[in-house]
Structures are given as C-alpha cells and as structure tokens.
Motif scaffolding. Structure first.
Motif, PDB file in Angstrom:
ATOM      1  N   UNK A  25     -18.902  -0.982  20.448  1.00  0.00           N
ATOM      2  CA  UNK A  25     -19.324  -0.851  19.055  1.00  0.00           C
ATOM      3  C   UNK A  25     -20.699  -1.480  18.906  1.00  0.00           C
ATOM      4  N   UNK A  26     -21.547  -0.866  18.128  1.00  0.00           N
ATOM      5  CA  UNK A  26     -22.941  -1.299  18.025  1.00  0.00           C
ATOM      6  C   UNK A  26     -23.051  -2.787  17.700  1.00  0.00           C
ATOM      7  N   UNK A  27     -23.749  -3.514  18.535  1.00  0.00           N
ATOM      8  CA  UNK A  27     -24.050  -4.913  18.282  1.00  0.00           C
ATOM      9  C   UNK A  27     -22.947  -5.894  18.589  1.00  0.00           C
ATOM     10  N   UNK A  28     -21.732  -5.411  18.872  1.00  0.00           N
ATOM     11  CA  UNK A  28     -20.591  -6.327  18.972  1.00  0.00           C
ATOM     12  C   UNK A  28     -20.696  -7.261  20.172  1.00  0.00           C
ATOM     13  N   UNK A  29     -20.850  -6.722  21.370  1.00  0.00           N
ATOM     14  CA  UNK A  29     -20.847  -7.565  22.571  1.00  0.00           C
ATOM     15  C   UNK A  29     -22.026  -8.529  22.581  1.00  0.00           C
ATOM     16  N   UNK A  30     -23.211  -8.046  22.201  1.00  0.00           N
ATOM     17  CA  UNK A  30     -24.394  -8.918  22.237  1.00  0.00           C
ATOM     18  C   UNK A  30     -24.330  -9.994  21.168  1.00  0.00           C
ATOM     19  N   UNK A  87     -12.161   4.119  13.983  1.00  0.00           N
ATOM     20  CA  UNK A  87     -11.448   5.387  13.823  1.00  0.00           C
ATOM     21  C   UNK A  87     -10.841   5.536  12.434  1.00  0.00           C
ATOM     22  N   UNK A  88     -10.590   4.407  11.766  1.00  0.00           N
ATOM     23  CA  UNK A  88     -10.009   4.439  10.417  1.00  0.00           C
ATOM     24  C   UNK A  88     -11.061   4.189   9.336  1.00  0.00           C
ATOM     25  N   UNK A  89     -12.329   4.394   9.661  1.00  0.00           N
ATOM     26  CA  UNK A  89     -13.348   4.430   8.624  1.00  0.00           C
ATOM     27  C   UNK A  89     -14.271   3.234   8.527  1.00  0.00           C
ATOM     28  N   UNK A  90     -14.046   2.191   9.321  1.00  0.00           N
ATOM     29  CA  UNK A  90     -14.949   1.042   9.269  1.00  0.00           C
ATOM     30  C   UNK A  90     -16.266   1.393   9.956  1.00  0.00           C
ATOM     31  N   UNK A 103      -1.952  -8.536  14.881  1.00  0.00           N
ATOM     32  CA  UNK A 103      -0.757  -7.730  14.643  1.00  0.00           C
ATOM     33  C   UNK A 103      -0.822  -7.029  13.293  1.00  0.00           C
ATOM     34  N   UNK A 104      -1.226  -7.756  12.252  1.00  0.00           N
ATOM     35  CA  UNK A 104      -1.283  -7.157  10.911  1.00  0.00           C
ATOM     36  C   UNK A 104      -2.355  -6.076  10.835  1.00  0.00           C
ATOM     37  N   UNK A 105      -3.535  -6.358  11.401  1.00  0.00           N
ATOM     38  CA  UNK A 105      -4.599  -5.356  11.384  1.00  0.00           C
ATOM     39  C   UNK A 105      -4.243  -4.161  12.252  1.00  0.00           C
ATOM     40  N   UNK A 106      -3.485  -4.404  13.313  1.00  0.00           N
ATOM     41  CA  UNK A 106      -3.047  -3.301  14.156  1.00  0.00           C
ATOM     42  C   UNK A 106      -2.137  -2.348  13.413  1.00  0.00           C
ATOM     43  N   UNK A 107      -1.351  -2.872  12.484  1.00  0.00           N
ATOM     44  CA  UNK A 107      -0.508  -1.994  11.671  1.00  0.00           C
ATOM     45  C   UNK A 107      -1.340  -1.205  10.670  1.00  0.00           C
ATOM     46  N   UNK A 108      -2.387  -1.837  10.157  1.00  0.00           N
ATOM     47  CA  UNK A 108      -3.271  -1.140   9.211  1.00  0.00           C
ATOM     48  C   UNK A 108      -4.119  -0.093   9.922  1.00  0.00           C
ATOM     49  N   UNK A 109      -4.417  -0.349  11.203  1.00  0.00           N
ATOM     50  CA  UNK A 109      -5.232   0.583  11.986  1.00  0.00           C
ATOM     51  C   UNK A 109      -4.424   1.021  13.211  1.00  0.00           C
TER      52      UNK A 109
END
Length: 335
Positions: free
Chosen positions: A143-148, A263-266, A313-319
């Motif tokens: 994802x853009x910018x994440x690793x750096x 994938x869910x719009x973020x 876990x909670x975010x995994x259910x949302x996405x």
C-alpha cells in the motif's frame, strides 16, 4: 564523525535522488509492476526504488562502529536478493537462502541477549529476528507509503528507547531520512515502488536496530516490540490465519488487513494514517512505560499487544477477506 544533522541531510538527499534516478532507468528498461488480481494498483509502476534506501544504509554502515562490516555484508545479501528478484524472478528457495545468509551476518555482530541463554542461542535468535523482520516488511509492502512510513516511525521510536545515542541513533537517522526522501515518489500516489530490494533493506535495518537496542535496553526489552507492532501484528496474525486454513504460506495473496481495508473502500492515505496513528501511540506508550517499574512495563506492553490482537479481529470482521484469496497459482511470495 559527522554530526547527525549532516547524516540526515545526506540520507534524505540520497534516498530521493537515487530513487528518482532508478525510476527513470526502470521505466526505460521495463522494470515495472503490472496490475493484477493480487495487487492494489491500477497502472504499471516502476519497482525497485528502495535501492536508494539500501545504498544510503550501506554508506552509513561505517558509522555503526563495531559490527559495521557484518551489517554491511548482511545488508548486501538481503537487499541483493530482493534486487535480483526485482529484475528477474528468483525462486523462494534461493531468496530464502540469501536472506538466511544475510541474517547470519547480522546475528554474528549482534546476538540477542547472549548473557541470558548463551552465545549460540543468542546468535540463532538474532538470525530469526532478522528473517522475521525482512519478510514481514516484504509482506506488508503493498500500500502506498505504508512500509516506508512505518520504517521511519519505528526507527525513530527504537532510537528513542535506546539508553545511549550511538550507534543506534546513526542507523535510525539514516533509515528515517532515506525513507523520508523516498516517500514523495511513493505517497500519496505511487510513481515508484520500493520493490523487494527496498522492503528487504527496511526489514533488515529495523532488525539491526532491534538487536542493537536490545543489547542495551536494561530491564524492559519487551517494550521494543511496540514501535514495530503494527507491522508485526498484521503480518503474523495473517500468517497464522493462513496456516490454520492450510494455505501455501509463501504464495502471494490479498489477506493482510491493509489489503482488505483497501478492497472495502479505504484509501491508501487513510490506511497509512491509521497504521501511523497506531505506531505513534504504541511508541509513546513504550516511552512512558520505560520510566515505570519493570512489572508495569511488562504488563503495559502485553496489554497493548492484546488490544492490537482484538482490534485486528474486529477490523477483520468489518473487512472480510475476498472469497478467492490465496488461490492464485502464480506470483512472487511478497504480501
């Protein structure tokens, strides 16, 4: 020895200038990542821009004092494996062997707590730390910018937890500044990708910082995981989930939490901000806990990691993960 501000300026300029030059060369030679079913970008984008970060880190190695030669050798092996894979496909076995050789080099210089369980075990555990960080940063580079940005924040956080400035501060400044120089080409719109050479170099440098600071961290070594916890939690929990479902662990996929969020719009910027917020909060907590008695520091870091597992876990259910994820028959082993 040059002052830290000069090292920072040179690293910043090197990270940007070398990446910019590599981008022109990669576009000319067709070294690009094309969009496909497992990637998050929509247009062909040059890869391998993290070579600038790797070169800056290699140039900064003499400032690390004892162990600098082993650091340089390990970096060349790990980042070199990524560079070869960026230019032409490298088998997972060959890449893993080169990573292991690089990890062994760093483990020779910085064994993990040898006074606690002996030199031999300390060397082995240090090698494991290197392999984990190299591969986790590789998995999380999607994802853009994440690793750096995560490497930038983690480097500064780990340096802040060190009881003395050198040599961890020199490595942290070189790493953070070179990442800052690379980011304008990768965030918010990616005109250049790190590539495996970049993600390997970032993971290797973070592992080196962890081992350096662990050797001088006194009674609260468990706090060191907090500045890297965003990357470690996502990568490790996703890996465990895939192992539980008996999937091929080295096959490319789109199951990491950040991939599912996109994938869910973020947006990529939103994901980068979310992970940055966690890392900054976790690092602030680590710095506060470092001033508390050891039992409180241990309990606080454990609670923070437990909260991270619950959040995953909670975010995994949302996405929820894509229905067909992990079953693509081709692709590199990166995340």
């Amino acid at each position: 020895m040059a002052p830290l501000w000069l090292l920072a300026m040179l690293s910043l300029a090197g990270g940007f200038g070398l990446a910019l030059g590599w981008r022109a060369w990669a576009r000319h030679r067709g070294v690009v990542d094309a969009p496909d079913e497992r990637r998050l970008h929509a247009t062909p984008t040059p890869r391998g821009g993290g070579i600038g970060i790797a070169i800056v880190l290699l140039a900064a190695a003499p400032w690390l004092g004892q162990g600098s030669a082993w650091f340089a050798a390990g970096l060349v092996l790990c980042a070199g494996a990524g560079l070869v894979d960026d230019l032409r496909p490298l088998s997972p076995l060959a890449k893993g062997l080169l990573q292991a050789a690089g990890a062994a080099c760093l483990a020779v210089a910085y064994p993990l707590w040898p006074d606690l369980w002996g030199a031999a075990v300390g060397h082995v555990l240090a090698g494991v730390v290197v392999l984990v960080m190299v591969n986790f940063w590789n998995f999380m580079d999607g994802s853009n910018g994440l690793a750096a940005s995560q490497a930038l924040f983690a480097a500064l956080g780990l340096a802040a937890l060190a009881p003395t400035l050198a040599p961890a501060a020199w490595l942290a400044v070189a790493l953070a500044a070179s990442c800052l120089g690379f980011l304008p080409l990768n965030f918010p719109r990616a005109r250049l990708f790190l590539g495996d050479v970049g993600s390997h170099a970032l993971g290797f440098a973070i592992a080196a910082l962890l081992l350096m600071v662990a050797g001088t961290s006194g009674g609260s070594p468990w706090l060191l995981v907090l500045p890297v916890s965003a990357m470690v939690l996502d990568a490790s929990l996703t890996l465990l989930s895939r192992a539980r479902r008996r999937q091929v662990l080295w096959r490319a996929h789109r199951e990491h939490l950040y991939q599912r969020a996109v994938a869910h719009g973020w947006s990529h910027a939103g994901i980068c901000a979310l992970y940055a917020a966690w890392t900054l909060a976790a690092t602030g907590l680590a710095l506060w806990l470092a001033r508390q008695p050891a039992p409180w520091a241990m309990a606080g870091s454990g609670m923070a990691l437990g909260f991270g597992i619950i959040a995953y876990s909670l975010l995994g259910r949302a996405w929820p993960r894509p229905a067909a994820t992990g079953r693509t028959p081709h692709g590199s082993p990166t995340g």
